[in-house]
Write an enzyme that holds these catalytic residues in place. Structure first.
Site: not given
Ligand code: SF4
Length: 476
Positions: A19, A45, A119-120, A254, A260, A301, A363-364, A400, A450, A453
């Site tokens: 969010c 959001g 948020n999270g 992230c 995106y 994006s 595209d993203d 994710c 991170c 994904c």
């Molecule tokens: Fe971001 Fe991907 Fe990690 Fe989720 S898994 S926090 S979308 S980098």
């Protein structure tokens, strides 16, 4: 179908949010500024929004389902008078919408009222919730954020110094929090720093926002990002910082925020979003060069990466798609069926631009693949001779658990198919995803991101976080 109508159809499922947060301390009438801040964060959001304010004595709130513009009216501002306030725009990543889950949550504890916006995604929320429910607590929402309310209200925590820090220590996963009492505002970022959160200055007051674009919206000046594991408290004696976690060897910000989620004019994790996406475009042009006549972006994006690809390859950029700005972002429509419906309405192709041309579409990301397949189909129908697709993130193969909506492996096209099979399914002449190395190139501190994904290397272990963690009160 109107957006309000859509929201009714996906009510009452389990909720996890990713969010937008906006708070301000020290202006005589905060609500109109929070409204503007939330408006600038609308892309984070679209399912609900809320504002809670305090005048030092009373706390008042207004919240509702829908866009910021739909939720608040002049009447709401008449009743939202105060000099401290926090606001929230909400996006449920795994389910549906009900008014109880719209934040900020407000709870009256034995020592006063707390308002909380999150948020999270707290990955040990289920086990914390179960423990409190077994000891008699009643939860009002299905949101993971509510566990923090119960820990703060817990007499074991209430009596201790550094109570908020101790409560935050119990959380596992991704969280940026804004909290408010009658006379203070607090902001915290999880020890890995998954989600962004920054401090700014507006006249003599302090502003906290998920993204700096919201600060710019009200004319506030960015001061700094809140550090992972830091709690910032703002009250009448100024701004105070403390930590609630030992410093990690590396963070896990992230990377998808840059790919995106965040707005191009925001600066987060030390870099401007537009300039990172531009660099991704240049990187893609080097990794997957192609003979073509024009570059087009999938708006919005893909815009910055398309510019970077065009300037690096010296192939001209043109507008192949025109976006309808009155339709929400398709990726954040929770129901797949609704997502497909809106995809068709979101972009219009310009045949005059693509007809007879070899087109590179930037595209993203490709998540489920249905959106990209449709767009390629439209380009071909409009007469494109060749369609080459370049994607400014690697194949998304893993879900994710930290607050972005890639719900199941089954729905991720890159888990099911090779790049060649995806190209074939999309009907593209060629397809290239940026490499993981290329994705991290714009950042000096590459270990601080991170990428779970893409790699499946989850920085916070999901199973143990949900199953083994116990609250301090139960383990001592
Ligand atoms: Fe971001 Fe991907 Fe990690 Fe989720 S898994 S926090 S979308 S980098």
């Amino acid at each position: 179908m109107t957006q309000k109508g859509m929201q009714k159809s996906y009510m009452c499922k389990d909720i996890r949010e990713s969010c937008g947060l906006f708070g301000i301390f020290g202006v005589s009438d905060v609500a109109p500024l929070i409204y503007q801040g939330l408006f600038a964060l609308q892309h984070r959001g679209q399912e609900g929004a809320g504002i809670v304010v305090s005048n030092g004595k009373k706390i008042r709130s207004a919240k509702g389902l829908g866009l910021v513009n739909d939720v608040f009216s002049k009447k709401s501002f008449d009743s939202l008078k105060g000099h401290i306030g926090i606001g929230h725009v909400r996006y449920s990543t795994t389910g549906t919408t009900r008014i109880q889950n719209v934040q900020p949550l407000v709870a009256e504890c034995a020592d006063g009222i707390w308002a909380i916006a999150h948020n999270g995604n707290i990955v040990n929320a289920k086990s914390l919730r179960r423990m409190y429910q077994e000891s008699g607590s009643i939860f009002q929402t299905s949101s993971d954020s509510e566990v923090l309310v119960h820990i703060l209200a817990d007499p074991m925590y209430r009596r201790r110094p550094r109570r908020v820090e101790r409560a935050l220590e119990e959380m596992r996963g991704a969280f940026s929090f804004l909290l408010m009492t009658r006379d203070s505002m607090m902001a915290a970022r999880d020890p890995f720093g998954f989600r962004p959160l920054s401090i700014g200055k507006y006249e003599d007051s302090y502003v906290i926002a998920s993204e700096t674009c919201a600060m710019a919206q009200i004319g506030a000046t960015f001061i700094r990002e809140i550090d992972p594991g830091e709690l910032v408290t703002v009250n009448s004696s100024g701004l105070h910082s403390s930590t609630f976690s030992e410093k990690k060897d590396h963070f896990a910000q992230c990377i998808f925020e840059h790919i995106y989620f965040a707005h191009p004019d925001s600066n987060l994790f030390g870099r401007n979003v537009h300039s990172v996406r531009y660099q991704y475009g240049r990187q893609l042009a080097m990794e997957y060069p192609v003979d073509a006549d024009i570059i087009i972006a999938i708006p919005d994006s893909g815009n910055s990466a398309a510019l970077g690809f065009s300037q690096c390859s010296e192939i001209p950029l043109d507008f192949g798609f025109i976006r309808n700005h009155y339709v929400g972002r398709t990726f954040i429509m929770p129901e797949a069926q609704e997502r497909r419906h809106w995809v068709d309405m979101k972009l219009a192709v310009l045949p005059e631009v693509v007809k007879g041309k070899r087109v590179v579409a930037i595209d993203d990301s490709i998540v489920r693949g249905n959106t990209s397949a449709n767009r390629i189909k439209y380009l071909r129908k409009a007469g494109a001779k060749e369609v080459h697709v370049r994607i400014s993130c690697p194949p998304i193969k893993y879900p994710c658990y930290y607050g972005i909506d890639f719900p199941t492996k089954k729905e991720l096209i890159a888990t099911q198919k090779t790049t060649e099979e995806i190209r074939d399914m999309l009907g593209a002449d060629s397809l290239g995803f940026i490499s993981l190395e290329g994705l991290l190139t714009p950042f000096e501190n590459q270990k601080d991101f991170c990428t779970a994904c893409f790699t499946g290397n989850y920085p916070v272990e999901i199973k143990s976080a949900q199953g083994k963690r116990t609250l301090e009160r139960y383990s001592t």
